[in-house]
Design a protein around this motif. Structure first.
Motif, mmCIF file in Angstrom:
data_model
loop_
_atom_site.group_PDB
_atom_site.id
_atom_site.type_symbol
_atom_site.label_atom_id
_atom_site.label_comp_id
_atom_site.label_asym_id
_atom_site.label_seq_id
_atom_site.Cartn_x
_atom_site.Cartn_y
_atom_site.Cartn_z
ATOM 1 N N THR A 89 0.795 -1.167 0.111
ATOM 2 C CA THR A 89 -0.003 -0.108 -0.024
ATOM 3 C C THR A 89 0.813 1.222 -0.152
ATOM 4 N N HIS A 90 2.136 1.177 0.148
ATOM 5 C CA HIS A 90 3.075 2.347 -0.139
ATOM 6 C C HIS A 90 2.720 3.170 -1.388
ATOM 7 N N GLU A 91 2.617 4.304 -1.539
ATOM 8 C CA GLU A 91 2.227 4.847 -2.853
ATOM 9 C C GLU A 91 3.095 4.822 -3.978
ATOM 10 N N THR A 92 4.448 4.636 -3.542
ATOM 11 C CA THR A 92 5.313 4.565 -4.776
ATOM 12 C C THR A 92 6.409 3.233 -4.851
ATOM 13 N N ALA A 93 6.485 2.650 -3.812
ATOM 14 C CA ALA A 93 7.603 1.754 -3.727
ATOM 15 C C ALA A 93 6.968 0.319 -4.292
ATOM 16 N N ALA A 94 7.051 0.031 -5.489
ATOM 17 C CA ALA A 94 6.305 -1.154 -6.172
ATOM 18 C C ALA A 94 4.872 -1.214 -5.621
ATOM 19 N N SER A 95 4.109 -0.110 -5.664
ATOM 20 C CA SER A 95 2.972 -0.140 -5.245
ATOM 21 C C SER A 95 1.773 -1.344 -5.781
ATOM 22 N N PHE A 96 0.883 -1.983 -4.924
ATOM 23 C CA PHE A 96 0.065 -2.732 -5.382
ATOM 24 C C PHE A 96 -1.326 -1.861 -5.901
ATOM 25 N N LEU A 97 -1.440 -0.865 -5.325
ATOM 26 C CA LEU A 97 -2.608 -0.106 -5.279
ATOM 27 C C LEU A 97 -2.887 0.291 -6.873
ATOM 28 N N GLY A 98 -4.037 -0.133 -7.404
ATOM 29 C CA GLY A 98 -4.314 -0.128 -8.789
ATOM 30 C C GLY A 98 -4.053 -1.050 -9.909
ATOM 31 N N ILE A 156 -10.720 -0.023 -15.127
ATOM 32 C CA ILE A 156 -9.952 -0.881 -15.642
ATOM 33 C C ILE A 156 -9.146 -0.428 -16.793
ATOM 34 N N GLN A 157 -7.818 -0.495 -16.833
ATOM 35 C CA GLN A 157 -7.318 -0.169 -18.236
ATOM 36 C C GLN A 157 -6.293 -0.845 -18.589
ATOM 37 N N MET A 158 -6.146 -2.011 -19.141
ATOM 38 C CA MET A 158 -5.486 -3.062 -19.449
ATOM 39 C C MET A 158 -4.139 -2.306 -20.168
ATOM 40 N N ASN A 159 -3.170 -3.064 -19.616
ATOM 41 C CA ASN A 159 -1.639 -2.353 -20.077
ATOM 42 C C ASN A 159 -1.032 -3.126 -21.393
ATOM 43 N N ALA A 160 -1.223 -2.544 -22.514
ATOM 44 C CA ALA A 160 -0.943 -3.150 -23.892
ATOM 45 C C ALA A 160 0.913 -2.988 -23.987
ATOM 46 N N THR A 161 1.625 -2.373 -23.122
ATOM 47 C CA THR A 161 2.948 -2.099 -23.415
ATOM 48 C C THR A 161 4.010 -2.958 -22.346
ATOM 49 N N GLY A 162 3.201 -3.108 -21.022
ATOM 50 C CA GLY A 162 3.950 -3.990 -20.227
ATOM 51 C C GLY A 162 3.199 -4.313 -18.895
ATOM 52 N N PRO A 163 3.744 -5.278 -18.180
ATOM 53 C CA PRO A 163 3.017 -5.745 -17.076
ATOM 54 C C PRO A 163 3.111 -4.985 -15.602
ATOM 55 N N HIS A 164 2.399 -3.427 -15.933
ATOM 56 C CA HIS A 164 2.618 -2.656 -14.758
ATOM 57 C C HIS A 164 1.462 -1.901 -14.902
ATOM 58 N N GLY A 165 1.075 -1.698 -13.403
ATOM 59 C CA GLY A 165 0.084 -0.880 -13.079
ATOM 60 C C GLY A 165 0.350 0.619 -13.052
ATOM 61 N N PRO A 166 -0.747 1.427 -12.715
ATOM 62 C CA PRO A 166 -0.758 2.900 -12.810
ATOM 63 C C PRO A 166 0.071 3.684 -12.008
ATOM 64 N N ARG A 167 0.686 2.860 -10.989
ATOM 65 C CA ARG A 167 1.875 3.383 -10.011
ATOM 66 C C ARG A 167 3.172 3.084 -10.421
ATOM 67 N N ALA A 168 3.566 2.437 -11.499
ATOM 68 C CA ALA A 168 4.771 1.649 -11.793
ATOM 69 C C ALA A 168 5.995 2.804 -11.426
ATOM 70 N N ILE A 169 6.837 2.195 -10.858
ATOM 71 C CA ILE A 169 8.194 3.030 -10.582
ATOM 72 C C ILE A 169 8.677 3.776 -11.763
ATOM 73 N N PRO A 170 8.624 5.135 -11.728
ATOM 74 C CA PRO A 170 9.370 5.914 -12.832
ATOM 75 C C PRO A 170 10.694 5.613 -13.131
ATOM 76 N N SER A 171 11.265 5.478 -14.483
ATOM 77 C CA SER A 171 12.744 5.493 -14.816
ATOM 78 C C SER A 171 13.343 6.608 -14.411
ATOM 79 N N LEU A 172 14.626 6.479 -14.077
ATOM 80 C CA LEU A 172 15.627 7.659 -13.735
ATOM 81 C C LEU A 172 15.770 8.456 -14.980
ATOM 82 N N THR A 173 16.366 9.456 -14.945
ATOM 83 C CA THR A 173 16.565 10.139 -16.197
ATOM 84 C C THR A 173 18.282 9.803 -16.366
ATOM 85 N N LEU A 174 19.089 9.598 -15.242
ATOM 86 C CA LEU A 174 20.475 9.098 -15.721
ATOM 87 C C LEU A 174 20.390 7.601 -15.907
ATOM 88 N N GLY A 175 21.504 7.293 -16.653
ATOM 89 C CA GLY A 175 21.445 5.596 -17.051
ATOM 90 C C GLY A 175 22.600 5.160 -16.203
#
Ligand code: HEC
Ligand code: HEC
Length: 282
Positions: A89-98, A156-175
Motif C-alpha cells: 500500500t506504499h504509494e510509490t515503492a512497487a505499489s499494489f494500489l491499482g 480497468i485500463q489494461m496495459n498493452a505495453t508492459g505488465p505494470h500498474g498505474p503506479r509503476a516506478i518511474p525510470s530515472l533520467t540518468l543511465g
C-alpha cells in the motif's frame, strides 16, 4: 521445506481474531513520511469467504518466506512486502494500489499476455528465488484477491505495453553508464549497512540484499537501473531521499556481489503441478 514457525501460527491466530471485524489495516504502523494514503484501506472487506481469502492473501504477501502455504515455494528470506512496502500500500515503492486494473497485460519478457495471477506467480520464481506455485492454487487465488481488492472502484485500463500498474516506478533520467560502484560502497556503509549489514546479509532490521538468501539474477532489482529506481522511492524506509546519482552508485555496488543465478527451468514445478505456464518455454 521449512518448518511452520511460531510467528506464522501467531499470524494465523491474529487473522482469525481479525476475522471478527471487517476492516483490514496495514500490519505495521505507517512510517511518518507520506506513505499510506489510499481510501481503499479503510473500506470494508467483502463479507464471508471472499473477505477471508483477501485477508489470507494479505498475510501471504507479508509472511511469504515463513507462512506454511508459501514457504514451500520460497527460496530466500524475502517476503513480497520486502519490496512491495507497507503490504503493497506504499504509494510509490512497487505499489499494489491499482495494479489489478492493468491486467491482462502484454509482457515483452514473457512474450505473452499475462493475467494478474501469472504475474504474481512469476515473482515467486525470480524475486523470491523459489518455485512457481500452481495456477489456481490457494496461494495464487488469495494473493490475486488481495491485490484486486486494493484496486476496488478503480477503472480497468489494461496495459498493452508492459505488465505494470498505474503506479509503476518511474525510470530515472540518468543511465547505468554514470554509476560508480566505488562511491556506492562508501554510501552503502553510511546509509544502508546499519540495517542490511556491511556484508549485505541482513540483520533483524533489514533483509539480505545480496548472497544466497536474497533475490536472484532474474529479478527486476538485479538490474542496476531496476534497483536504482526502486531505491530512489523506497530506501531508507523512513526517508527515501537518495539522489539519482547516489541510487545508481549504490545499486551498482550492491549488484556487483554474487546472488543466485536464475535458470527458468530450475524454477518451474513438474508439469502436473503447474497448470499452464504462460510464457516462453525453457
Ligand atoms: C526483491 C524485490 C521483490 C520481491 C521480493 C517481490 N517483488 Fe513483485 N515486483 C518487484 C518490482 C521491483 C516490481 C516492478 C514494479 C514497478 O515497475 O513498478 C514488481 C512487480 C510486481 C507485480 C506487478 C506490479 C504492476 O505494477 O503491475 C506484481 C503483481 C508483483 N510484483 C507481485 C509480487 C508478489 C505476489 C510477490 C511475492 C510472492 C513479489 N512480487 C515479490 C519487486 C519484488
Ligand atoms: C532503518 C533500516 C534500513 C535502512 C537504513 C535501509 N534499509 Fe533497506 N530495507 C529495510 C527493511 C525493513 C526492508 C524490508 C521492508 C519491509 O519488510 O517492510 C528493506 C528492504 C530492502 C531491499 C529489498 C529487499 C532485499 O533485501 O533485497 C533492498 C534491496 C534494500 N532494502 C536496500 C537498501 C539500501 C541500498 C539502503 C541504503 C540506501 C537501505 N536499504 C537502507 C531496512 C532498511
Amino acid at each position: 521445506m521449512k518448518k511452520r514457525s511460531p510467528l506464522s501460527l501467531g499470524g494465523l491466530l491474529c487473522s482469525a481474531l481479525l476475522g471478527l471485524g471487517y476492516t483490514l489495516t496495514p500490519a505495521t504502523a505507517p512510517p511518518e513520511t507520506g506513505q499510506v494514503a489510499d481510501s481503499s484501506l479503510d473500506r470494508p472487506l467483502p463479507s464471508g469467504p471472499l473477505g477471508e481469502v483477501i485477508r489470507l492473501g494479505r498475510d501471504l504477501v507479508a509472511e511469504t518466506a515463513t507462512h506454511p502455504l508459501t514457504a514451500p515455494f520460497s527460496g530466500n528470506d524475502l517476503n513480497c512486502t520486502s519490496c512491495h512496502l507497507q503490504n503493497g500500500t506504499h504509494e510509490t515503492a512497487a505499489s499494489f494500489l491499482g495494479v489489478a486494473t492493468a491486467y491482462p497485460a502484454w509482457s515483452p519478457r514473457e512474450q505473452r499476455v499475462l493475467t494478474l495471477e501469472d504475474r504474481i506467480l512469476n515473482c515467486f520464481m525470480r524475486s523470491c528465488n523459489g518455485t512457481r506455485p500452481p495456477l489456481g492454487s490457494q496461494v495464487s487465488v488469495a494473493i490475486a484477491a488481495y491485490i484486486t481488492w486494493l484496486s476496488s472502484d478503480q477503472a480497468i485500463q489494461m496495459n498493452a505495453t508492459g505488465p505494470h500498474g498505474p503506479r509503476a516506478i518511474p525510470s530515472l533520467t540518468l543511465g547505468e553508464s554514470v554509476a560508480d560502484a566505488a562511491s556506492g560502497a562508501t554510501l552503502y556503509a553510511e546509509k544502508c549497512a546499519d540495517c542490511h549489514k556491511i556484508d549485505g546479509q541482513g540483520t533483524a532490521d533489514g533483509p539480505p540484499v545480496w548472497g544466497p538468501r536474497s533475490f536472484n539474477t532474474g529479478a527486476g532489482l538485479s538490474k542496476v537501473t531496476g534497483l536504482a529506481k526502486w531505491l530512489k522511492v523506497a530506501m531508507p524506509p523512513d526517508q527515501a531521499d537518495l539522489s539519482e546519482q547516489e541510487a545508481l552508485d549504490i545499486a551498482a555496488f550492491v549488484n556487483s556481489h554474487d546472488r543466485p543465478k536464475f535458470e527458468l527451468f530450475e524454477h518451474l514445478p513438474p508439469a502436473d503441478q503447474m497448470g499452464q505456464y504462460n510464457g516462453i518455454q525453457p
